[in-house]
Motif scaffolding. Structure first.
Motif, mmCIF file in Angstrom:
data_model
loop_
_atom_site.group_PDB
_atom_site.id
_atom_site.type_symbol
_atom_site.label_atom_id
_atom_site.label_comp_id
_atom_site.label_asym_id
_atom_site.label_seq_id
_atom_site.Cartn_x
_atom_site.Cartn_y
_atom_site.Cartn_z
ATOM 1 N N ARG A 20 -41.538 16.450 38.269
ATOM 2 C CA ARG A 20 -40.348 15.752 37.780
ATOM 3 C C ARG A 20 -40.704 14.360 37.265
ATOM 4 O O ARG A 20 -40.206 13.921 36.229
ATOM 5 C CB ARG A 20 -39.284 15.642 38.863
ATOM 6 C CG ARG A 20 -38.040 14.967 38.321
ATOM 7 C CD ARG A 20 -36.885 14.973 39.261
ATOM 8 N NE ARG A 20 -35.727 14.412 38.574
ATOM 9 C CZ ARG A 20 -34.853 13.607 39.126
ATOM 10 N NH1 ARG A 20 -34.972 13.289 40.395
ATOM 11 N NH2 ARG A 20 -33.834 13.135 38.447
ATOM 12 N N SER A 34 -32.525 10.920 23.701
ATOM 13 C CA SER A 34 -31.842 12.112 24.193
ATOM 14 C C SER A 34 -30.779 11.759 25.236
ATOM 15 O O SER A 34 -30.691 10.630 25.709
ATOM 16 C CB SER A 34 -32.843 13.116 24.757
ATOM 17 O OG SER A 34 -33.554 12.536 25.813
ATOM 18 N N ASP A 35 -29.990 12.747 25.596
ATOM 19 C CA ASP A 35 -28.862 12.555 26.504
ATOM 20 C C ASP A 35 -29.356 12.359 27.937
ATOM 21 O O ASP A 35 -30.034 13.219 28.485
ATOM 22 C CB ASP A 35 -27.941 13.771 26.425
ATOM 23 C CG ASP A 35 -26.703 13.626 27.266
ATOM 24 O OD1 ASP A 35 -26.308 12.483 27.546
ATOM 25 O OD2 ASP A 35 -26.117 14.659 27.633
ATOM 26 N N ALA A 37 -27.669 12.531 30.612
ATOM 27 C CA ALA A 37 -26.972 13.416 31.551
ATOM 28 C C ALA A 37 -27.811 14.646 31.897
ATOM 29 O O ALA A 37 -27.576 15.281 32.931
ATOM 30 C CB ALA A 37 -25.630 13.847 30.969
ATOM 31 N N ALA A 38 -28.797 14.963 31.081
ATOM 32 C CA ALA A 38 -29.673 16.089 31.369
ATOM 33 C C ALA A 38 -30.650 15.772 32.493
ATOM 34 O O ALA A 38 -31.220 16.678 33.094
ATOM 35 C CB ALA A 38 -30.450 16.488 30.118
ATOM 36 N N VAL A 39 -30.825 14.491 32.795
ATOM 37 C CA VAL A 39 -31.816 14.077 33.787
ATOM 38 C C VAL A 39 -31.169 13.416 35.003
ATOM 39 O O VAL A 39 -31.547 13.682 36.133
ATOM 40 C CB VAL A 39 -32.838 13.114 33.143
ATOM 41 C CG1 VAL A 39 -33.852 12.639 34.157
ATOM 42 C CG2 VAL A 39 -33.522 13.763 31.964
ATOM 43 N N THR A 41 -27.730 12.093 37.328
ATOM 44 C CA THR A 41 -26.334 12.372 37.665
ATOM 45 C C THR A 41 -25.471 11.167 37.293
ATOM 46 O O THR A 41 -25.982 10.089 36.976
ATOM 47 C CB THR A 41 -26.180 12.662 39.167
ATOM 48 O OG1 THR A 41 -26.524 11.477 39.900
ATOM 49 C CG2 THR A 41 -27.054 13.824 39.601
ATOM 50 N N ARG A 45 -26.672 7.215 37.124
ATOM 51 C CA ARG A 45 -26.507 6.396 35.920
ATOM 52 C C ARG A 45 -25.690 5.146 36.219
ATOM 53 O O ARG A 45 -26.024 4.054 35.752
ATOM 54 C CB ARG A 45 -25.868 7.216 34.806
ATOM 55 C CG ARG A 45 -26.808 8.260 34.236
ATOM 56 C CD ARG A 45 -26.234 8.873 32.998
ATOM 57 N NE ARG A 45 -24.873 9.340 33.217
ATOM 58 C CZ ARG A 45 -24.471 10.591 33.122
ATOM 59 N NH1 ARG A 45 -25.320 11.506 32.761
ATOM 60 N NH2 ARG A 45 -23.225 10.929 33.345
ATOM 61 N N ASP A 62 -29.113 5.299 26.275
ATOM 62 C CA ASP A 62 -29.836 6.535 26.032
ATOM 63 C C ASP A 62 -30.831 6.767 27.169
ATOM 64 O O ASP A 62 -30.876 6.015 28.135
ATOM 65 C CB ASP A 62 -30.535 6.495 24.677
ATOM 66 C CG ASP A 62 -31.426 5.274 24.516
ATOM 67 O OD1 ASP A 62 -31.523 4.468 25.463
ATOM 68 O OD2 ASP A 62 -32.031 5.133 23.448
ATOM 69 N N LEU A 63 -31.614 7.808 27.049
ATOM 70 C CA LEU A 63 -32.564 8.144 28.101
ATOM 71 C C LEU A 63 -33.583 7.027 28.319
ATOM 72 O O LEU A 63 -33.931 6.716 29.457
ATOM 73 C CB LEU A 63 -33.285 9.455 27.776
ATOM 74 C CG LEU A 63 -34.283 9.938 28.805
ATOM 75 C CD1 LEU A 63 -33.590 10.257 30.119
ATOM 76 C CD2 LEU A 63 -35.047 11.130 28.305
#
Length: 115
Positions: A20, A34-35, A37-39, A41, A45, A62-63
């Motif tokens: 991870r 990238s978003d 929210a994919a990584v 919670t 955030r 962003d990421l």
């Protein structure tokens, strides 16, 4: 860790954590826009946004913003001349983020359920 089975379980868990951390490091370098929210919670955030100094906050999150926030928790100085954060500071930052999450969850508990 006295038996081989316990050692194998520990190694398996460490492999998942290492994967991870490496994945997050490489993902932030390959696709920084990238978003997140994919990584992360929603709670993670929110805590990372609160932990970021005002001078480092951006209009869009962003990421790359969140990975740098995690790296700052791990000791990354985030100066303009610094290279992108590596796996060591991201691992330390994720460890500290887990502690922050646990503290936030404990703070939400009712006083009669604690202690």
């Amino acid at each position: 860790l006295a038996t081989a089975d316990r050692l194998a379980n520990c190694i398996a868990l460490c492999c998942v954590v290492a994967w991870r951390v490496t994945w997050l490091t490489m993902l932030s370098r390959e696709t920084p826009a990238s978003d997140p929210a994919a990584v992360f919670t929603d709670e993670e955030r929110h805590l990372l946004e609160c932990a970021t100094p005002d001078r480092k906050r951006q209009a869009s999150y962003d990421l790359a913003f969140y990975v740098r926030a995690v790296a700052r928790l791990g000791g990354y100085l985030d100066r303009t001349s610094d290279p992108p954060p590596g796996t060591t500071v991201i691992w330390r930052g994720l460890s500290r983020l887990a502690n922050l999450l646990e503290g936030a969850r404990m703070a939400k508990l009712q006083p009669e359920t604690c202690g």
